[in-house]
Design a protein around this motif. Structure first.
Motif, mmCIF file in Angstrom:
data_model
loop_
_atom_site.group_PDB
_atom_site.id
_atom_site.type_symbol
_atom_site.label_atom_id
_atom_site.label_comp_id
_atom_site.label_asym_id
_atom_site.label_seq_id
_atom_site.Cartn_x
_atom_site.Cartn_y
_atom_site.Cartn_z
ATOM 1 N N VAL A 357 11.546 7.412 4.981
ATOM 2 C CA VAL A 357 12.033 8.774 5.184
ATOM 3 C C VAL A 357 13.242 8.999 4.275
ATOM 4 C CG1 VAL A 357 13.102 10.359 6.827
ATOM 5 C CG2 VAL A 357 11.225 8.892 7.575
ATOM 6 N N ASP A 358 13.305 10.146 3.654
ATOM 7 C CA ASP A 358 14.460 10.493 2.818
ATOM 8 C C ASP A 358 15.343 11.433 3.609
ATOM 9 O OD1 ASP A 358 16.091 10.511 0.608
ATOM 10 O OD2 ASP A 358 14.924 12.018 -0.485
ATOM 11 N N ALA A 359 16.242 10.868 4.420
ATOM 12 C CA ALA A 359 17.074 11.650 5.330
ATOM 13 C C ALA A 359 18.279 12.238 4.611
ATOM 14 C CB ALA A 359 17.528 10.782 6.502
ATOM 15 N N LEU A 360 18.931 13.162 5.272
ATOM 16 C CA LEU A 360 20.083 13.850 4.684
ATOM 17 C C LEU A 360 21.176 12.901 4.201
ATOM 18 C CD1 LEU A 360 21.620 16.512 4.097
ATOM 19 C CD2 LEU A 360 22.429 16.445 6.466
ATOM 20 N N PRO A 361 21.619 11.906 5.004
ATOM 21 C CA PRO A 361 22.662 11.003 4.489
ATOM 22 C C PRO A 361 22.240 10.275 3.212
ATOM 23 C CG PRO A 361 22.471 10.792 6.864
ATOM 24 C CD PRO A 361 21.304 11.623 6.421
ATOM 25 N N SER A 362 20.975 9.872 3.123
ATOM 26 C CA SER A 362 20.494 9.199 1.912
ATOM 27 C C SER A 362 20.555 10.137 0.710
ATOM 28 C CB SER A 362 19.059 8.706 2.102
ATOM 29 O OG SER A 362 18.993 7.694 3.080
ATOM 30 N N LYS A 363 20.155 11.379 0.926
ATOM 31 C CA LYS A 363 20.216 12.354 -0.161
ATOM 32 C C LYS A 363 21.653 12.563 -0.629
ATOM 33 C CE LYS A 363 16.146 14.973 1.411
ATOM 34 N NZ LYS A 363 15.285 14.789 0.221
ATOM 35 N N LEU A 364 22.563 12.673 0.336
ATOM 36 C CA LEU A 364 23.969 12.887 -0.030
ATOM 37 C C LEU A 364 24.543 11.681 -0.757
ATOM 38 C CD1 LEU A 364 25.295 14.730 3.160
ATOM 39 C CD2 LEU A 364 24.653 15.714 0.948
ATOM 40 N N GLN A 365 24.112 10.480 -0.362
ATOM 41 C CA GLN A 365 24.577 9.280 -1.075
ATOM 42 C C GLN A 365 24.217 9.351 -2.550
ATOM 43 O OE1 GLN A 365 23.087 5.770 0.980
ATOM 44 N NE2 GLN A 365 25.133 5.329 1.744
ATOM 45 N N ARG A 366 23.028 9.839 -2.863
ATOM 46 C CA ARG A 366 22.605 9.931 -4.257
ATOM 47 C C ARG A 366 23.465 10.911 -5.047
ATOM 48 N NH1 ARG A 366 17.296 9.887 -2.001
ATOM 49 N NH2 ARG A 366 17.009 12.121 -2.408
ATOM 50 N N HIS A 367 24.138 11.808 -4.333
ATOM 51 C CA HIS A 367 25.028 12.774 -4.995
ATOM 52 C C HIS A 367 26.489 12.330 -4.912
ATOM 53 C CE1 HIS A 367 22.119 16.031 -5.890
ATOM 54 N NE2 HIS A 367 21.449 15.489 -4.895
ATOM 55 N N GLY A 368 26.693 11.050 -4.657
ATOM 56 C CA GLY A 368 28.042 10.498 -4.715
ATOM 57 C C GLY A 368 28.827 10.537 -3.426
ATOM 58 N N TYR A 369 28.185 10.854 -2.310
ATOM 59 C CA TYR A 369 28.881 10.941 -1.033
ATOM 60 C C TYR A 369 29.042 9.557 -0.391
ATOM 61 C CZ TYR A 369 28.817 16.051 -0.597
ATOM 62 O OH TYR A 369 29.034 17.395 -0.775
ATOM 63 N N SER A 370 30.180 9.329 0.222
ATOM 64 C CA SER A 370 30.316 8.204 1.143
ATOM 65 C C SER A 370 29.904 8.716 2.520
ATOM 66 C CB SER A 370 31.748 7.672 1.168
ATOM 67 O OG SER A 370 32.675 8.699 1.467
ATOM 68 N N THR A 371 29.311 7.856 3.340
ATOM 69 C CA THR A 371 28.720 8.305 4.595
ATOM 70 C C THR A 371 29.169 7.428 5.756
ATOM 71 O OG1 THR A 371 26.747 6.960 4.198
ATOM 72 C CG2 THR A 371 26.671 9.256 3.463
ATOM 73 N N ALA A 372 29.372 8.057 6.915
ATOM 74 C CA ALA A 372 29.785 7.317 8.111
ATOM 75 C C ALA A 372 29.333 8.070 9.350
ATOM 76 C CB ALA A 372 31.297 7.114 8.138
ATOM 77 N N MET A 373 29.184 7.319 10.436
ATOM 78 C CA MET A 373 28.885 7.924 11.730
ATOM 79 C C MET A 373 29.812 7.352 12.780
ATOM 80 S SD MET A 373 25.349 8.248 13.915
ATOM 81 C CE MET A 373 25.415 8.812 15.628
ATOM 82 N N PHE A 374 30.242 8.206 13.704
ATOM 83 C CA PHE A 374 31.173 7.829 14.762
ATOM 84 C C PHE A 374 30.554 8.192 16.115
ATOM 85 C CE2 PHE A 374 33.444 8.919 10.926
ATOM 86 C CZ PHE A 374 34.354 7.881 10.771
#
Length: 625
Positions: A357-374
């Motif tokens: 699955v190509d989820a939103l966080p994965s897509k954002l990572q490809r655009h240079g985003y760092s990702t986290a969940m709390f």
């Protein structure tokens, strides 16, 4: 041969168990009656007949070992067989009644009968000090526990008494060993045949075992939960998947009717919502059990329990938010990947969670985003940490990572919202920009605990949940107050929604789409002028909407649609063995088994096409765009 005397006791035991189950069904209906709309006596009679149909099937399953042992005892007369039969009756009827009694208050949170995925849910949610949670629930719902003990004891006592009063007619002594064996075998065959017939639903031209969808024969779709009992629902969903290959339409025609794949659009129907700032931070805040009804700014003038959200609403872009389920575990896949749980179990705990699955966080990572969940609950709760990583979340912060004082622990689920939101804020300060952060609150959840220093501070309402809603709103306000002081605040898009709606307070929120109504706010005043759009916005719409809003030029595969495009919005949900699709124009289609109920052919066709895409893509691992 006194044939009837040898099956009389098993049948009487069966009827006692059925009577006890019917009593528990009546209590279920009384406790949850306000959630249904039964128009007249005729409708109630239909529900009663359906209860007997499903009750007979459930009792036949849970008492099968008792029936076999009781027949053997009555034919052979060995004392230990009587003891074994009574023990098997006690286990079977206790399990059956316990499931139905537990689901009586639990239904108010899920609006669906208990199913087998509750075992997976409990195994994920009761890690750590989960025993404290179980103990707390028993204390909170002790009247139901007492009611179960009394009903169960009366049922067992009745059957024990019947076993003492039944006269023995020993076949071996009167008719010889061969006749005794023959008679015993015939008695067993008769009981097993009758039991199997009841399990399958009786002689009603059934070509398969009775299913929850058959409840629609006896009640309107919105009232079928009054017909089905929870023991039936539990055993019918064990090892069962509602997904199967579907072929309503030829593959070459299917995409023209409905496709979950969307490509980047050169022209958008509502370009006013496209952000002019490049790569903004995104903070997605998911509030636990937060119905739209509790928010005064959204509930059409009803009482408000959320002063902060009321104020934020006036500064935000908002939509008519709709969850795609009634449980927390169903929310993340819908928001992160546009995948609703259109199956018996939750997507997260199903084998399909391993699909590509190509989820939103994965897509954002490809655009240079760092990702986290709390998420302030135990790590492993509802498998959120594992699913988040599979979706492209690089860093997960749960209760295990929290380094605050022990007094911040709520004693049941995890860390109170106020300290954990502040902790999340501090961790965001360390993230490399641009960043995507998902924050999931927990305090507005049973058993509704308030920190000691805040007790008596928040408005109480007709249900205990509302005081914790006020506390969660306060904690959110404190979070924003501190976030405004950060350098990154003005370049951040905040999205606020809820995992699912909770207990309704008024009739306006007890039926139809209103059961799924949640807030859906986008806050970035410098980019999104405050306004309210009446457009339906389900959780699965979030990923495609964000991709268009941020101008990322990404294709996606999801079962929702962007709010910036001209596509007609819809809402899809699966509950009680029934798929329901509602379109923005009010048309509706509902499919249970092979029975379709719809307001028009177009909506029915759309639902079939959507389910074919969902099932076949899920089964074939084709969820990539």
């Amino acid at each position: 041969m006194h044939f009837f005397s040898h099956i009389k006791f098993p049948l009487l035991g069966f009827l006692v168990a059925l009577a006890a189950l019917m009593v528990s069904q009546v209590v279920f209906g009384v406790v949850n009656g306000s959630l249904f709309d039964v128009p007249d006596l005729s409708a109630w009679l239909g529900i009663l007949v359906g209860n007997l149909h499903f009750g007979l099937s459930a009792v036949a399953v849970y008492l099968l070992p008792f029936l076999v042992m009781a027949v053997l005892w009555r034919c052979v007369g060995v004392p230990w067989l009587r003891v074994a039969a009574l023990w098997l009756y006690g286990v079977g009827v206790s399990l059956m009644l316990a499931v139905n009694v537990i689901d009586t208050p639990y239904f108010q949170y899920t609006f669906r009968r208990l199913s087998s995925d509750i075992f997976v849910y409990l195994s994920q949610g009761f890690s750590g000090e989960g025993g404290l949670l179980v103990g707390g629930l028993f204390l909170q719902f002790w009247p139901y526990m007492l009611y179960f003990v009394v009903l169960d004891a009366l049922s067992i006592y009745a059957v024990v008494s019947l076993s003492r009063r039944c006269r023995m007619h020993l076949l071996n002594q009167k008719h010889g060993k061969r006749a005794a064996i023959t008679h015993t075998a015939l008695s067993l065959v008769l009981c097993l045949a009758l039991d199997l017939l009841l399990v399958r639903g009786g002689l009603f031209s059934q070509h398969k075992p009775l299913a929850a969808a058959d409840a629609s024969r006896y009640a309107a779709p919105e009232n079928t939960a009054l017909v089905v009992n929870s023991p039936f629902s539990l055993y019918r969903t064990l090892g069962h998947s509602s997904l199967r290959p579907m072929c309503y339409f030829p593959e070459q025609e299917l995409d023209a009717i409905y496709t979950p794949v969307s490509q980047p659009a050169s022209v958008l129907a509502d370009s006013s919502l496209v952000l002019s700032v490049a790569r903004p931070n995104v903070v997605l805040i998911i509030l636990e059990s937060f119905s739209e009804e509790y928010i005064g700014a959204l509930n059409g003038g009803l009482e408000s329990y959320t002063p902060f959200l009321d104020s934020l609403y006036t500064q935000s872009l908002s939509f008519r938010g709709l969850a795609n389920g009634k449980r927390s575990i169903e929310s993340l896949p819908a928001m992160f990947a546009g995948i609703p749980s259109l199956m018996d179990g939750a997507y997260i705990t199903s084998p399909f969670s391993m699909n590509r699955v190509d989820a939103l966080p994965s897509k954002l990572q490809r655009h240079g985003y760092s990702t986290a969940m709390f998420h302030g609950a135990y790590n492993g709760s509802m498998n959120f940490d594992s699913y988040a990583r599979m979706s492209g979340i690089a860093s997960y912060y749960g209760m295990d990572q929290y380094d605050g004082p022990r007094s911040d622990y709520d004693g049941t689920w995890g860390i109170f919202d106020e300290p954990f939101l502040q902790y999340s804020l501090c961790q965001m300060d360390t993230m490399r920009a641009p960043f995507f952060a998902a924050v999931y609150t927990i305090s507005s959840h049973n058993p509704y605990t308030i920190p000691e220093q805040h007790k008596g501070r928040f408005k109480k309402g007709p249900i205990p949940l509302l005081e914790t809603v006020g506390y969660a709103d306060y904690a959110l306000g404190r979070f924003f107050a501190q976030a405004r002081k950060r350098d990154w605040f003005d370049s951040t898009l905040f999205i606020i929604t809820a995992d699912h709606a909770a207990q309704p307070l008024s009739d306006a929120y007890r039926h139809g789409l209103a059961l799924y109504s949640v807030p859906m706010l986008f806050y970035m005043p410098s980019q999104l002028p405050p306004s309210h759009r009446a457009r339906m916005f389900q959780h699965t719409d979030l990923m495609p909407t964000l991709l268009d809003m941020m101008g990322l030029g990404e294709s996606c595969c999801c079962f929702g649609c962007s709010a910036l495009r001209g596509d007609e919005p819809f809402h899809v949900v699966y509950s009680a063995d029934r798929w329901t699709l509602t379109r923005a124009n009010g048309s509706r289609a509902s499919l249970a088994g092979n029975t379709m109920e719809s307001t028009d052919d177009t909506t029915a066709t759309l639902l079939r096409a959507m389910l074919q895409q969902y099932s076949n893509r899920m089964l074939q691992n084709r969820l990539m765009p």
